[in-house]
Design a protein around this motif. Structure first.
Motif, PDB file in Angstrom:
ATOM      1  N   LEU A   1      -0.972   5.778  16.577  1.00 45.96           N
ATOM      2  CA  LEU A   1      -2.051   6.762  16.499  1.00 45.96           C
ATOM      3  C   LEU A   1      -1.743   7.991  17.358  1.00 45.96           C
ATOM      4  O   LEU A   1      -1.987   9.135  16.945  1.00 45.96           O
ATOM      5  CB  LEU A   1      -3.359   6.112  16.962  1.00 45.96           C
ATOM      6  N   LEU A   2      -1.165   7.759  18.534  1.00 43.94           N
ATOM      7  CA  LEU A   2      -0.814   8.866  19.420  1.00 43.94           C
ATOM      8  C   LEU A   2       0.268   9.745  18.799  1.00 43.94           C
ATOM      9  O   LEU A   2       0.175  10.988  18.841  1.00 43.94           O
ATOM     10  CB  LEU A   2      -0.343   8.325  20.771  1.00 43.94           C
TER      11      LEU A   2
ATOM     12  N   MET B   1      14.068  12.458   6.336  1.00 43.81           N
ATOM     13  CA  MET B   1      13.167  12.471   7.483  1.00 43.81           C
ATOM     14  C   MET B   1      12.461  11.140   7.643  1.00 43.81           C
ATOM     15  O   MET B   1      12.411  10.551   8.731  1.00 43.81           O
ATOM     16  CB  MET B   1      12.145  13.601   7.310  1.00 43.81           C
ATOM     17  N   HIS B   2      11.925  10.610   6.543  1.00 41.99           N
ATOM     18  CA  HIS B   2      11.236   9.319   6.606  1.00 41.99           C
ATOM     19  C   HIS B   2      12.216   8.171   6.865  1.00 41.99           C
ATOM     20  O   HIS B   2      11.851   7.189   7.533  1.00 41.99           O
ATOM     21  CB  HIS B   2      10.487   9.073   5.298  1.00 41.99           C
TER      22      HIS B   2
ATOM     23  N   PRO C   1       3.805   7.047   7.482  1.00 43.88           N
ATOM     24  CA  PRO C   1       2.600   6.248   7.232  1.00 43.88           C
ATOM     25  C   PRO C   1       1.945   5.787   8.529  1.00 43.88           C
ATOM     26  O   PRO C   1       1.403   4.680   8.591  1.00 43.88           O
ATOM     27  CB  PRO C   1       3.170   5.069   6.472  1.00 43.88           C
ATOM     28  N   LEU C   2       2.009   6.601   9.577  1.00 45.13           N
ATOM     29  CA  LEU C   2       1.583   6.175  10.907  1.00 45.13           C
ATOM     30  C   LEU C   2       0.112   5.766  10.971  1.00 45.13           C
ATOM     31  O   LEU C   2      -0.214   4.767  11.621  1.00 45.13           O
ATOM     32  CB  LEU C   2       1.895   7.276  11.920  1.00 45.13           C
ATOM     33  N   PRO C   3      -0.843   6.484  10.320  1.00 42.39           N
ATOM     34  CA  PRO C   3      -2.232   6.004  10.348  1.00 42.39           C
ATOM     35  C   PRO C   3      -2.392   4.614   9.733  1.00 42.39           C
ATOM     36  O   PRO C   3      -3.194   3.811  10.225  1.00 42.39           O
ATOM     37  CB  PRO C   3      -2.983   7.070   9.539  1.00 42.39           C
ATOM     38  N   LEU C   4      -1.641   4.326   8.680  1.00 39.29           N
ATOM     39  CA  LEU C   4      -1.707   2.995   8.073  1.00 39.29           C
ATOM     40  C   LEU C   4      -1.145   1.938   9.013  1.00 39.29           C
ATOM     41  O   LEU C   4      -1.717   0.838   9.147  1.00 39.29           O
ATOM     42  CB  LEU C   4      -0.941   2.991   6.748  1.00 39.29           C
ATOM     43  N   LEU C   5      -0.035   2.229   9.684  1.00 40.78           N
ATOM     44  CA  LEU C   5       0.542   1.268  10.634  1.00 40.78           C
ATOM     45  C   LEU C   5      -0.394   1.062  11.820  1.00 40.78           C
ATOM     46  O   LEU C   5      -0.508  -0.063  12.336  1.00 40.78           O
ATOM     47  CB  LEU C   5       1.905   1.780  11.112  1.00 40.78           C
TER      48      LEU C   5
ATOM     49  N   ILE D   1       0.834  -1.199   0.000  1.00 40.93           N
ATOM     50  CA  ILE D   1       0.000   0.000   0.000  1.00 40.93           C
ATOM     51  C   ILE D   1       0.870   1.252   0.000  1.00 40.93           C
ATOM     52  O   ILE D   1       0.611   2.218  -0.729  1.00 40.93           O
ATOM     53  CB  ILE D   1      -0.953  -0.009   1.221  1.00 40.93           C
ATOM     54  N   MET D   2       1.948   1.249   0.804  1.00 37.96           N
ATOM     55  CA  MET D   2       2.856   2.404   0.842  1.00 37.96           C
ATOM     56  C   MET D   2       3.590   2.591  -0.473  1.00 37.96           C
ATOM     57  O   MET D   2       3.875   3.721  -0.882  1.00 37.96           O
ATOM     58  CB  MET D   2       3.859   2.242   1.984  1.00 37.96           C
ATOM     59  N   ALA D   3       3.905   1.483  -1.158  1.00 40.80           N
ATOM     60  CA  ALA D   3       4.704   1.564  -2.382  1.00 40.80           C
ATOM     61  C   ALA D   3       3.971   2.267  -3.514  1.00 40.80           C
ATOM     62  O   ALA D   3       4.610   2.848  -4.399  1.00 40.80           O
ATOM     63  CB  ALA D   3       5.123   0.158  -2.826  1.00 40.80           C
ATOM     64  N   VAL D   4       2.634   2.208  -3.512  1.00 33.58           N
ATOM     65  CA  VAL D   4       1.872   2.849  -4.593  1.00 33.58           C
ATOM     66  C   VAL D   4       1.123   4.076  -4.089  1.00 33.58           C
ATOM     67  O   VAL D   4       0.258   4.604  -4.797  1.00 33.58           O
ATOM     68  CB  VAL D   4       0.875   1.846  -5.233  1.00 33.58           C
ATOM     69  N   ASP D   5       1.448   4.535  -2.904  1.00 30.41           N
ATOM     70  CA  ASP D   5       0.799   5.714  -2.337  1.00 30.41           C
ATOM     71  C   ASP D   5       1.316   6.964  -3.045  1.00 30.41           C
ATOM     72  O   ASP D   5       2.519   7.240  -3.028  1.00 30.41           O
ATOM     73  CB  ASP D   5       1.089   5.797  -0.838  1.00 30.41           C
TER      74      ASP D   5
END
Length: 535
Positions: free
Chosen positions: A314-315, A141-142, A341-345, A120-124
């Motif tokens: 989420l926090l 940064m990432h 990608p924190l919401p996805l994780l 999902i991240m690879a095609v975001d």
């Protein structure tokens, strides 16, 4: 299964590289994209050099270190400066970051869930095209963000003192790369204090006394240095293109950044076809799953660990966004990108936790169907939005003037004719860095970025205006580049440029060349001559 999941993760990274590098020259190089190039070339002049340590560039801007420039120095020395050598390295670093995220969550989520997340991240589109342009910049940064999460989750599984030590190093490198990394550092520290107090206690107890006090001293010194560097920027630094906005505006910007809408609109002036609601939907689902996990009894230790990881991600997301909201200077897509990608994780962690707690096979099948459908939906929307982007590169001839591919034609012309002029002047914002980066070394010394001067020129009296123009335009022929009317970044620059030429007869000028792309005039090049007898 491990070999298959590793292979699929590597395949996802390869797909990412292919998509991010597709027609790599498009859009045209952007002003902020190349602000590190002069430092990477050894800083022969002071273009984007805020601070040096001896002859070594230390800060590119008041809030940005020269780490990226140091990384690129050997690349430019070996292969020269071009769109390929500027963009391909960050694409490769971003692909490595994907694999680090995969390794970070695979241990807790398992091979299947981690593989789904990395695909999902690879095609975001938000990840692909912000990384392609390293807008912000955001790639390093990432990278440090992924390394910090991977090290922390690894420490939770197998406590070893070298892992927190590396986390502290990543904190320092990330902050040096760009000071707003402090958002992630503070969010991460608060997150582990609230979500993993047991790990902090064990870390303190298991460390030698000398190491504890050294760590405390280093943390206090680092905190003092961070406050010393950051507070003046918060109080006095104001970016000319970012204005303070309210919570609703910043929320909309976050959602638009995650869908890729913001970058498409800025780049092409057209974001038609981009589906925006999925990022809002994902965050809403995270909230519902968090509530379900909170009230669902968790008897399985692994499920409780995944639930804890979900709340942690989420926090951190919430705390980073909160800091962006209260920071007046924040507002670009590169700022909101820190939440990715924190919401996805968080979604993957909560979903995995609930799935493991379902005892009935029928319920597990239903949960797998629902969660799998949600993942496929997000993946499909990402593919759709990415396809919309790539179709622009094939068919669209309209770009925002600051992203226009015509910058290459302008650069080629100036590289051929610039030596005939005393100075090459950029009148408006968005031109100088690219021309300076792509020019021969000897020609760079003649280039000046004068948009701040022209923007404020009408506020000076006649005597100061004359002195300023004498400084900008020496005796002889000079070249001045600007955007055409209605395409200016700052309309005052073009207006004041022509007003000053009209009121100073010692400056003779003519339109030397126009540059067009897709039927639109993008740049105007003027020849401005100061005669010796008018000095």
């Amino acid at each position: 299964m491990p070999r298959l999941s590793h292979g699929l993760a590597i395949a996802a990274a390869c797909i990412f590289i292919f998509l991010a590098a597709y027609r790599i020259e498009l859009p045209g190089l952007y002003y902020d994209e190349v602000n590190f190039v002069n430092a990477a070339l050894g800083a022969p002049d002071n273009t984007f050099i805020h601070m040096r340590l001896g002859t070594v560039p230390l800060l590119v801007m008041p809030y940005m270190g020269a780490l990226k420039a140091w990384i690129y120095a050997p690349i430019f020395r070996l292969f020269g400066v071009s769109v390929l050598t500027i963009r391909l390295p960050v694409i490769l670093i971003a692909a490595v970051t994907l694999l680090i995220f995969y390794l970070a969550v695979r241990r807790d989520l398992g091979a299947i869930w981690a593989t789904i997340a990395v695909w999902i991240m690879a095609v975001d589109p938000a990840n692909l095209f912000l990384s392609r342009l390293d807008l912000g910049p955001i790639v390093l940064m990432h990278l440090f963000q992924a390394a910090i999460l991977a090290l922390w989750f690894s420490y939770r599984d197998k406590p070893e003192l070298w892992k927190p030590a590396l986390i502290l190093i990543c904190f320092g490198l990330g902050f040096f790369d760009k000071f707003n990394f402090i958002w992630l550092v503070s969010a991460f520290v608060i997150g582990i204090c609230l979500c993993y107090p047991d790990s902090l206690k064990n870390l303190w107890v298991s460390s030698p006394r000398f190491a504890r006090w050294m760590a405390v001293i280093l943390v206090l010194v680092a905190l003092g240095a961070a406050l010393y560097l950051v507070l003046p920027l918060l109080l006095h630094f104001h970016h000319p293109t970012i204005r303070a906005t309210g919570l609703q505006v910043k929320w909309d910007e976050l959602v638009s950044t995650f869908s890729g809408f913001t970058v498409a609109d800025r780049m092409f002036g057209d974001a038609a076809g981009i589906i925006r609601f999925t990022s809002t939907w994902l965050i809403a689902v995270d909230g519902l799953l968090a509530l379900a996990c909170l009230f669902f009894p968790m008897s399985d230790a692994e499920a409780r660990e995944n639930r804890k990881n979900g709340f942690f991600c989420l926090l951190i997301s919430f705390l980073i966004f909160l800091q962006i909201v209260i920071t007046p200077q924040a507002g670009g897509p590169h700022h909101y990108s820190m939440v990715f990608p924190l919401p996805l994780l968080a979604f993957a962690s909560f979903a995995r936790s609930l799935y493991m707690q379902l005892a009935s096979k029928n319920l597990k099948r239903l949960a797998a169907l629902l969660l799998g459908s949600a993942a496929v939906f997000v993946f499909a929307v990402n593919v759709h939005n990415t396809t919309v982007y790539l179709s622009h590169f094939r068919t669209n001839s309209h770009y925002s003037p600051r992203w226009s591919p015509e910058i290459y034609s302008l650069s080629h012309y100036i590289n051929e004719h610039g030596f005939e002029a005393k100075r090459v002047i950029c009148v408006d914002w968005g031109l100088h860095n690219q021309l300076h980066a792509l020019a021969p070394m000897e020609l760079r010394r003649r280039m000046r970025d004068c948009w701040p001067i022209f923007k404020e020129l009408d506020k000076k009296n006649e005597e100061k205006q004359t002195a300023t123009l004498n400084h900008i335009f020496p005796v002889g022929k000079n070249l001045a580049v600007t955007f055409p009317a209605s395409k200016e970044t700052f309309p005052e620059t073009r207006r004041n440029f022509f007003a000053s030429l009209a009121t100073h007869p010692e400056l003779e000028y003519r339109l030397a060349k126009e540059f067009w792309f897709g039927g639109e005039k993008i740049y105007e090049l003027y020849e401005v001559v100061r005669r010796p007898d008018h000095r």
